[in-house]
Write an enzyme that holds these catalytic residues in place. Sequence first.
Site, PDB file in Angstrom:
ATOM      1  CG  ASP A 241      -1.646  -1.270   1.482  1.00  0.00           C
ATOM      2  OD1 ASP A 241      -2.002  -1.943   0.508  1.00  0.00           O
ATOM      3  OD2 ASP A 241      -1.862  -1.614   2.665  1.00  0.00           O
TER       4      ASP A 241
ATOM      5  CD  GLU B  25      -8.502  -2.988  -1.207  1.00  0.00           C
ATOM      6  OE1 GLU B  25      -9.279  -3.218  -0.270  1.00  0.00           O
ATOM      7  OE2 GLU B  25      -7.533  -3.715  -1.486  1.00  0.00           O
TER       8      GLU B  25
END
Length: 592
Positions: free
Chosen positions: A306, A477
């Site tokens: 991420d 997401e």
Amino acid sequence: MSAYLFVHFIGEGKNEEQVYFSLSKDGVNFQDLNQGKPVLCSQLGEEGVRDPFLIRDDKTGKFYLIATDLRMEKGLGWSHAIEYGSQDIIIWESTDLIYWSSPRAVKVGVAGAGNVWAPEAIYDQSKAAFLVFWASKVAGKHRMYAAYTTDFIDFTEPFQFFEKEKDVIDTTIVFDQGYYYRFTKDETNSRIIMERSESLLGDYQLVSSPILDQLEGVEGPEIYQLPDQKTWCLIVDQFMARKGYMILTATDLATGDFNILEQNKYDFGQTKKRHGGVLAITDQEYQRLLTYYDQQNPVISGLYADPDLVAFGDKYYLYPTTDGFTDWSGTSFSAFVSDNLTDFKATGEIVDVASDQVPWAVGHAWAPCITERDGTYYYYFCAKRPDGKSCIGMAHSKHPTGPFTAEDSPLLAHELIDQHGLAMSQMIDPSIYSEDGDYYILFGNGEAGAIAKLTEEMDAIEEDTLQQYAGLVNFREAVTVLKKDGQYHFTWSCDDTRSEDYHVNYGVSSSLYGPVDYKYPILTKNPLKAILGTGHHSIVKVPDQDKYYLAYHRFATPLAQYPEGKAKGYNRETCIAPLDFDQDGLMRPVIV
């Protein structure tokens, strides 16, 4: 022209009959690109290619790569290919040697021919067209055939270029000092014969060359001039001895006087090269190929996911999730800094969500991002409360690597989902966008992403600005946005991070609040390089330049080093790749 690109295939194993790239500055020492994996692959026709050849169109600036439509790994054998093989050539085109068109198959073979072997091309000034030539077996003998084209789409009717008493294949042609020099493999004794003519389709006369006359068991000749602009380099594939390419040099082609270069004077790289073509390129083209096809990923050692990549001043900073924990149960965040987007150094831990630093959280530190406003750095992150609900918190500092002071309560709590009827399952994955002095936070997980304007204090949202996005196709997401040339470019992750098909979709809008017009995926797996699970990304603009880079995570490899079922999604590594826009102003799919 100060460098060389060598396109070739490497063998007859799985994926070895595709197009590989190698680079050289001096024309005799080559390095493999793309981590020794194929750059271009064909699933057309025979689902493999051999004998690739690359040529530049000086008028249009395009490059054309042509190749034999053949895959011996299928196991049908040489006789089948010779008698019944494909009459197509496979063609790619590019304007920059980086982004290539999809391959197309064009039939050029003559009636009664078997396979079309080793196509090459040369520009014919007298006809303002490219002469494309190849070998095919017709009526019991291999001859050389040819056709003309201006665009490698439409070709004239093929015609016989030349033949010899016995079979000939693998011809290459170069122009020098008023003559066309033609090098061809004589199948009678697997030697290279050298001829020349004042016109491309004229009467070629044999050039005596004692070295070539003695050199047996070779094929795939290619010739090009070295950087001194005096020395010619003739490379031939020692196929019979399975030794790969060797080099011969000459300073005057008219004499046929070649010298065999000692083996310790050249290097063709880690993989053995099979029949290909060498193109002289500029230093700018050389550097560009290194940038895109010699990427040293992952950019930080260890397990991180991420990544949020940003530029503050003259430095780049990476803020990732600390990975390697079952169920993503890590508790702390670290930062990394670089001067060049390549060499990142760890600056240490900056936030620990399981400590008193973050009063409201107990663990599961995920997906951070950061921005700067009026000299203060605001760091947004995900963590779980004691009740197991994920929330988005904020910490602030006067320096991009801390120390950070966290707020006592989350900025975005799970209850916001129910209060506003948001179609999302978790309150996670923030990204920050700023425009005209205003700052916005994008977030979400599940069916849709959302956006809201941050207050001036950066510690809350203006709830009347909260809106869910429409048009984020297959949203999972990590939605981000950047504005370029008056258009908003949205990217978001799809599928599950534990899936090898985890990827990033792309769309555009004329409004920051959408709706988003979905275009296509821009970041997907590359199984040929064992690159899987590519997603959860961020994009940075190089300060004062119209250049962009994308940071993302992928499965850490090799997968076998992790316990069964734990490699995919819990053990990820952070990578960076260039991000470009096409002539229509849309993002190009990222090369991984």
